[in-house]
Scaffold this motif. Structure first.
Motif, PDB file in Angstrom:
ATOM      1  N   LYS A  41       0.824  -1.200   0.000  1.00 39.16           N
ATOM      2  CA  LYS A  41       0.000   0.000   0.000  1.00 39.16           C
ATOM      3  C   LYS A  41       0.862   1.257   0.000  1.00 39.16           C
ATOM      4  CE  LYS A  41      -3.502   2.448   2.724  1.00 39.16           C
ATOM      5  NZ  LYS A  41      -4.267   2.453   4.004  1.00 39.16           N
ATOM      6  N   ASN A  42       0.662   2.121  -1.004  1.00 40.28           N
ATOM      7  CA  ASN A  42       1.352   3.397  -1.057  1.00 40.28           C
ATOM      8  C   ASN A  42       0.709   4.373  -0.067  1.00 40.28           C
ATOM      9  OD1 ASN A  42       3.154   2.654  -3.075  1.00 40.28           O
ATOM     10  ND2 ASN A  42       1.759   3.252  -4.711  1.00 40.28           N
ATOM     11  N   LEU A  43       1.551   5.089   0.657  1.00 41.15           N
ATOM     12  CA  LEU A  43       1.051   6.075   1.615  1.00 41.15           C
ATOM     13  C   LEU A  43       1.003   7.439   0.930  1.00 41.15           C
ATOM     14  CD1 LEU A  43       2.952   5.018   4.859  1.00 41.15           C
ATOM     15  CD2 LEU A  43       0.712   4.282   4.043  1.00 41.15           C
ATOM     16  N   LYS A  44      -0.156   7.812   0.478  1.00 39.21           N
ATOM     17  CA  LYS A  44      -0.354   9.112  -0.140  1.00 39.21           C
ATOM     18  C   LYS A  44      -0.557  10.153   0.955  1.00 39.21           C
ATOM     19  CE  LYS A  44      -0.381   7.562  -4.430  1.00 39.21           C
ATOM     20  NZ  LYS A  44       0.664   7.961  -5.410  1.00 39.21           N
ATOM     21  N   ALA A  45       0.136  11.284   0.825  1.00 39.71           N
ATOM     22  CA  ALA A  45       0.105  12.299   1.874  1.00 39.71           C
ATOM     23  C   ALA A  45      -1.320  12.771   2.171  1.00 39.71           C
ATOM     24  CB  ALA A  45       0.985  13.475   1.477  1.00 39.71           C
ATOM     25  N   ARG A  55      -3.688  13.057  12.542  1.00 42.73           N
ATOM     26  CA  ARG A  55      -2.776  12.465  13.540  1.00 42.73           C
ATOM     27  C   ARG A  55      -1.496  11.963  12.882  1.00 42.73           C
ATOM     28  NH1 ARG A  55      -1.448   7.667  16.080  1.00 42.73           N
ATOM     29  NH2 ARG A  55      -2.706   6.472  14.583  1.00 42.73           N
ATOM     30  N   ILE A  56      -1.596  11.485  11.639  1.00 47.48           N
ATOM     31  CA  ILE A  56      -0.439  10.994  10.887  1.00 47.48           C
ATOM     32  C   ILE A  56      -0.345  11.805   9.598  1.00 47.48           C
ATOM     33  CG2 ILE A  56       0.672   9.010   9.801  1.00 47.48           C
ATOM     34  CD1 ILE A  56      -0.989   7.198  11.597  1.00 47.48           C
ATOM     35  N   PHE A  57       0.826  12.308   9.292  1.00 49.31           N
ATOM     36  CA  PHE A  57       0.989  13.064   8.050  1.00 49.31           C
ATOM     37  C   PHE A  57       2.427  12.923   7.549  1.00 49.31           C
ATOM     38  CE2 PHE A  57       2.137  15.967  11.419  1.00 49.31           C
ATOM     39  CZ  PHE A  57       3.222  16.671  10.923  1.00 49.31           C
ATOM     40  N   ILE A  58       2.602  13.137   6.243  1.00 51.36           N
ATOM     41  CA  ILE A  58       3.923  13.128   5.614  1.00 51.36           C
ATOM     42  C   ILE A  58       4.323  14.563   5.354  1.00 51.36           C
ATOM     43  CG2 ILE A  58       5.288  12.359   3.632  1.00 51.36           C
ATOM     44  CD1 ILE A  58       3.401   9.997   3.349  1.00 51.36           C
ATOM     45  N   SER A  59       5.468  14.964   5.873  1.00 48.30           N
ATOM     46  CA  SER A  59       5.890  16.364   5.825  1.00 48.30           C
ATOM     47  C   SER A  59       6.506  16.707   4.467  1.00 48.30           C
ATOM     48  CB  SER A  59       6.893  16.647   6.933  1.00 48.30           C
ATOM     49  OG  SER A  59       8.101  15.941   6.686  1.00 48.30           O
ATOM     50  N   ILE A  60       6.842  17.977   4.313  1.00 49.04           N
ATOM     51  CA  ILE A  60       7.449  18.450   3.076  1.00 49.04           C
ATOM     52  C   ILE A  60       8.844  17.875   2.863  1.00 49.04           C
ATOM     53  CG2 ILE A  60       6.142  20.590   2.958  1.00 49.04           C
ATOM     54  CD1 ILE A  60       8.440  21.997   4.336  1.00 49.04           C
ATOM     55  N   THR A  61       9.435  17.337   3.937  1.00 48.65           N
ATOM     56  CA  THR A  61      10.756  16.714   3.818  1.00 48.65           C
ATOM     57  C   THR A  61      10.665  15.193   3.689  1.00 48.65           C
ATOM     58  OG1 THR A  61      10.966  16.670   6.231  1.00 48.65           O
ATOM     59  CG2 THR A  61      11.880  18.577   5.082  1.00 48.65           C
TER      60      THR A  61
END
Length: 477
Positions: free
Chosen positions: A386-390, A400-406
């Protein structure tokens, strides 16, 4: 007398040739030589002559090789002129201060100018470096993430770490060139702003230059766009902007300043920035503390710009081996990792880095990709297949969970169910894995005064027992 006769005869022979006595025969010989010479190059020959020189080094009457030779010399003189133009105020090579983010990539170009006659010595170019607190240079140790580009001998460091901080210099024999001062820092989202290009309909945009103390300017120096994260589909790319401090008189503006203004700034700081006329990054280890602690420098953040991209997938890299008749005797596909014995050794493939990370339930967690496939392509995270799309992971977890700009995964108030194996990918190749284990931990909170009283009580008991033992062993007289 015999010598005089010989000289007279030789003079007569030369005069006869000039007068056309033997001119017809000489013209025929020249014509035949030209035809033979032309036939030699029309048939095609190897890139090296029998004397092991490149044919275009001695082009003779071959116009193609003469043009190639001329272009090579033009590039050489252009390189020398560029070095001359970039001399600092002390007429020495201008050093460069670089900043690199952990897990990213940096490339240092070897700026030694090689003439066409010296180009064959390119393989002898070496790199040396000194760590941040070291005063001696030592050869750079190449590894799976520290590579020497075969084309131009530039030094490439992927998956940057703090231990890469230091001074780097390129050498060829006794010749040295521009030194680099690299500082590797660990970035966080709180020290970086996401901005848009000026072509975007709305901001935020990159900050404008500011004048600060010591006749300095603070500005953002932008790098190049990274490669697209994927080919054949819509992917993303990013560009990093580094906070950098410049001297107002640096570069071309220095020549425009009045002599009186130049003399006003002779402090050590001004001298330093006149040497580093390309500027010094705000977080560089060589930036003086008096400048680094200025409010404008402390408050200026690095910047990042993201964009969408779509590029074609590369064609298969087929390498063929032919015999003297031109027949193919071997064909291999380099794009799938197959190489011929007639090729040079391929570069070392980066290993897949793996990390085991233990965290406490309820804590805030940051997951960073531990590896790199020697590319500056953005990271794509997966759990299993499963790909984790931001956007999706933010919506599903309600922030609660997020992918940052870095490209880091942030987990707030971690749960036991967050335990999993997270894999990070670049260009559809596995770069690393993080096995996250979230567990409960029991922490006992004690009052400090109670702990101190208990410690004194225990020591008192031990002291009492110790004295009793001594009394028993030593008989009284």
């Amino acid at each position: 007398m015999n010598i005089l006769v010989q000289l007279l005869l030789f003079q007569c022979l030369v005069t006869s040739v000039r007068n056309g006595l033997f001119s017809i025969d000489i013209d025929k010989i020249k014509k035949k030589a030209k035809q033979a010479y032309k036939m030699k190059f029309q048939k095609g020959s190897t890139s090296l002559t029998s004397w092991k020189h490149e044919e275009n080094e001695y082009p003779g009457h071959n116009n193609k090789y003469r043009v190639q030779n001329k272009e090579k010399w033009k590039e050489y003189y252009k390189c020398l002129q560029s070095q001359f133009n970039n001399l600092n105020v002390h007429n020495s090579v201008t050093p460069e201060a670089l900043i690199g983010f952990e897990t990213s990539v940096v490339t240092m170009e070897c700026k030694i100018c090689l003439s066409p006659l010296e180009n064959k010595n390119k393989e002898s170019i070496t790199w040396e470096w000194a760590a941040k607190n070291s005063e001696t240079l030592s050869p750079v140790e190449y590894s799976e993430h520290v590579l020497l580009a075969p084309e131009d001998r530039s030094l490439q460091i992927f998956n940057l770490r703090d231990e890469h901080t230091g001074q780097y210099i390129c050498k060829l024999g006794e010749s040295i060139t521009t030194p680099y001062f690299l500082t590797v820092i660990n970035i966080t989202e709180t020290t970086m702003d996401k901005v848009h290009s000026l072509a975007a309909p709305k901001g935020p945009y990159s900050k404008k230059p500011e004048d600060i103390s010591f006749d300095l300017i603070i500005d953002t120096q932008w790098g190049e766009w990274s490669v697209c994260s994927i080919c054949g589909k819509v992917g993303k790319k990013h560009k990093l902007g580094y906070c950098t401090v410049y001297f107002k008189g640096a570069g071309k503006d220095m020549e425009l300043q009045a002599e009186e203004k130049r003399k006003r700034f002779e402090s050590e700081i001004t001298k330093l920035f006149k040497i580093f006329k390309y500027g010094i990054p705000c977080q560089s280890h060589i930036l003086p503390n008096v400048v680094k602690t200025l409010p404008e420098v402390q408050g200026r953040k690095n910047e990042i710009m993201t964009g969408y991209c779509k590029v074609k997938c590369p064609m298969s890299k087929i390498f063929e081996v032919k015999d003297k008749s031109g027949n193919v005797i071997e064909r291999v596909d380099n794009s799938v990792g197959i190489y011929s014995m007639f090729q040079k050794l391929p570069p070392i493939e980066a290993s897949v880095e793996r990390r085991l990370q233990y965290e406490v339930k309820g804590s805030n967690i940051i997951l960073q990709c531990p590896g790199n496939i020697n590319s500056d392509a953005p990271i794509q995270w997966q759990i299993g297949e499963k790909n984790l799309k931001a956007e999706r992971i933010w919506a599903e977890s309600k922030g609660r969970i997020f992918i940052s700009i870095t490209d880091r995964i942030h987990i707030k108030k971690a749960k036991i169910s967050d335990s999993n194996i997270y894999s990070c990918w670049q260009l559809e190749s596995l770069a690393g894995t993080v096995r996250l284990v979230v567990e409960k931990r029991f922490e006992l909170n004690f009052n400090h005064s109670i702990m101190l009283f208990g410690l004194v009580l225990i020591l008192g008991v031990f002291l009492y027992i110790f004295t009793k033992i001594i009394d028993i062993k030593i008989p009284k007289k």
